[in-house]
Scaffold this active site. Structure first.
Site, short mmCIF file in Angstrom:
data_model
loop_
_atom_site.label_atom_id
_atom_site.label_comp_id
_atom_site.label_asym_id
_atom_site.label_seq_id
_atom_site.Cartn_x
_atom_site.Cartn_y
_atom_site.Cartn_z
N GLU A 33 9.62 -59.70 55.29
CA GLU A 33 9.27 -58.05 55.37
C GLU A 33 9.36 -57.73 56.74
OE1 GLU A 33 7.79 -55.55 53.04
OE2 GLU A 33 8.37 -54.42 54.94
N GLY A 38 2.14 -54.60 53.46
CA GLY A 38 1.20 -53.88 52.95
C GLY A 38 2.07 -53.07 51.98
N LYS A 50 -5.20 -41.81 49.74
CA LYS A 50 -6.86 -41.78 49.33
C LYS A 50 -7.32 -41.16 50.35
CE LYS A 50 -5.12 -42.43 46.21
NZ LYS A 50 -3.79 -42.54 45.32
N ALA A 182 1.83 -38.62 38.71
CA ALA A 182 0.22 -38.85 39.76
C ALA A 182 0.55 -38.46 41.05
CB ALA A 182 0.27 -40.37 39.80
N GLY A 266 9.39 -38.89 40.41
CA GLY A 266 9.43 -40.35 40.15
C GLY A 266 10.09 -41.16 40.98
N ASP A 306 7.03 -53.16 41.53
CA ASP A 306 7.95 -51.89 41.12
C ASP A 306 9.41 -52.21 40.83
OD1 ASP A 306 5.85 -50.34 41.41
OD2 ASP A 306 6.51 -49.34 43.07
N HIS A 439 -29.61 -45.84 33.17
CA HIS A 439 -30.00 -44.68 33.16
C HIS A 439 -30.40 -44.41 34.67
CE1 HIS A 439 -30.79 -40.69 31.98
NE2 HIS A 439 -32.14 -40.80 32.53
#
Ligand code: NAI
Length: 460
Positions: A33, A38, A50, A182, A266, A306, A439
């Site tokens: 990498e 990550g 996020k 998304a 996409g 992916d 509850h």
């Protein structure tokens, strides 16, 4: 020439998780990498977005503080700090992965790998040198990148992808989002919550086209109430960077102008320049073809995440990584199951789903029972001031098994795991009802929606 049991190309949530599992199984493992440990998820996707969306939530709470009896006279937004917080979190997490690799004695090869044979990878190291590494097994985990269509090529200036949308120097006054998947939806929500004028353009008849239509319609209504413009069944002719603004020409001839345009139509797998053609590794619709143990047509070469096709989600990549490693290590993992992967969208309200939509269940010939329960009927929702949305469950009438669950509302992305476990265990509606839900919680909504499917709901 360095030899390994397994070399993984790519250090995203597929690759690094596979690396750690390999180390747990006492395999000699390396990860190639060069850019960011990550992967996109941690550096330019799931995590930094996020973080930004949390800022939007804080802002939403401040704007609504009056409802809670709190008067906030004055507040201001420091845009640079909003962006910096998100980038800092990514950096910290990427360092965390570096630490995990060291702790697990995983060799990190800093460079880019190209397959040379079934067992050899040539790596262009980041210092410019080339070196050959050999491995008994290879895992390709090179991920995906944003795609676009002709006429809407991103230029990183006014026509941007999600990457630039995460680090804009200024808060745009107006933004056009092309694509309501998304990515489009999350950024539309983020910028709208900061006061940017947002227009969403979607080619299909509903936003979030893979979600249940009732959920998509509900989100569309909520977004419109918040001032966003949503154009469905709308096609873009071309996008032009005008220097200080951007012009989107629709097929209808209408022209829309904004400060920026985000292209979110996409993603496409990174299958180029990794030597697939030389080895004859098969691809299908732009992704590497694999069996449900993640093997390509060459037995000792696996592909995960992916690059191996949809759904292009981090948790799917990690699950595939673990299966691939266990398989090549001679364990006997259960094959990958693609029918029980939750999808999560972190807008406000959140959207999450698992299993079949109502239309899919009907199309597959199931006789179904559908139950729906609105969050506004739950005590906990009222107490926390989050009453938008509902939970919808779909059961097979014959055997009572949960076929799908669709949530729009607060904590949807956490709540969905209950439905995922229920589906994994082939739970019936009786069993969901007999599971005493605590509850007051939002999870009571799953129990109530289930009860509603059989006309037994208590609170509606
Ligand atoms: P997507 O494929 O989910 O959505 C793209 C949208 O663009 C679709 O609704 C499509 O109909 C629309 N579209 C395509 N061409 C168009 C055109 N010419 N004009 C107007 N609309 C057009 O892709 P997206 O949102 O870019 O996300 C990429 C991947 O990343 C997906 O697999 C997604 O699941 C994943 N992702 C997941 C997130 C999450 O789980 N929270 C967050 C972000 C991305």
């Amino acid at each position: 020439m360095k030899k390994f049991d397994v070399i993984i190309i790519g250090g995203g949530p597929g690759g690094y998780v596979a690396g750690i599992r390999a180390s747990q199984l006492k395999l000699n493992v390396a990860i190639i990498e060069d850019k960011h440990l990550g992967g996109i998820c941690l550096n330019w996707g799931c995590i930094p977005t996020k973080a930004l969306l949390k800022n939007a939530e804080v802002l939403h709470t401040i704007k609504n503080a009056k409802k809670f009896g709190i008067e906030i006279e004055d507040f201001s937004i420091n845009w640079k700090k909003v962006i910096k917080r998100s980038r800092d979190i990514s950096r910290r997490l990427s360092k965390g992965i570096e630490f995990l690799l060291k702790k697990n004695k995983i060799s990190h090869i800093n460079g880019r790998g190209i397959l040379k044979s079934k067992t050899e990878i040539e790596v262009l190291l980041s210092d410019g040198k080339k070196e050959i590494f050999t491995a008994k097994n290879i895992i390709i985990a090179t991920g995906a990148r944003s795609k676009y269509f002709s006429g809407m090529e991103p230029n990183g200036k006014r026509i941007i992808t999600s990457k630039e949308a995460m680090v804009l120097d200024e808060q745009p006054k107006s933004l056009i989002v092309i694509g309501a998947g998304a990515i489009g939806i999350e950024f539309a929500h983020f910028y709208n919550s900061y006061g940017t004028e947002v227009t969403i353009i979607e080619a299909l008849p509903q936003i979030l086209p893979t979600e249940d239509i009732e959920v998509a319609d509900e989100l569309s209504k909520i977004f419109k109430k918040r001032g966003m413009k949503i154009l469905t069944e709308t096609f873009v002719e071309n996008v032009t960077d005008k220097g200080k603004s951007v012009e989107v020409k629709l097929k209808s001839g209408e022209v829309i102008i904004a400060d920026y345009t985000l292209v979110a139509v996409g993603v496409q797998s990174n299958i180029e320049n990794i030597g697939l053609e030389k080895l004859g590794i098969k691809t299908d619709k732009g992704s590497i073809s694999v069996n449900n143990l993640l093997q390509t047509n060459i037995q000792n070469i696996y592909a995960i995440g992916d690059v191996a096709g949809p759904p292009m989600l981090a948790h799917k990549a990690s699950a595939e990584g673990i299966i691939a490693i266990e398989h090549l290590a001679g364990e006997n993992p259960a094959p990958m199951e693609y029918t029980n992967i939750s999808g999560c969208i972190y807008s406000h309200p959140e959207v999450a789903s698992v299993g079949l939509t109502e239309n899919q269940a009907v199309d597959l010939g199931y006789k179904i029972k559908v139950g729906k329960f609105p969050f506004r009927a739950l005590g906990k929702s009222m107490a926390i001031g989050e009453t938008e949305g509902f939970i919808k469950v779909i059961y097979d009438e014959k055997f009572g098994e949960m076929l799908g669950c669709h949530i729009i509302g607060a904590e949807a992305t956490n709540l969905i795991s209950e439905a995922a476990i229920a589906r994994k265990l082939e739970t019936t509606w009786h069993e969901v009802l007999q599971t005493i839900h605590p509850h007051p919680t939002l999870s009571e909504g799953i129990m109530e929606a289930t009860a509603d499917a059989f006309n037994e709901a208590i609170h509606i």
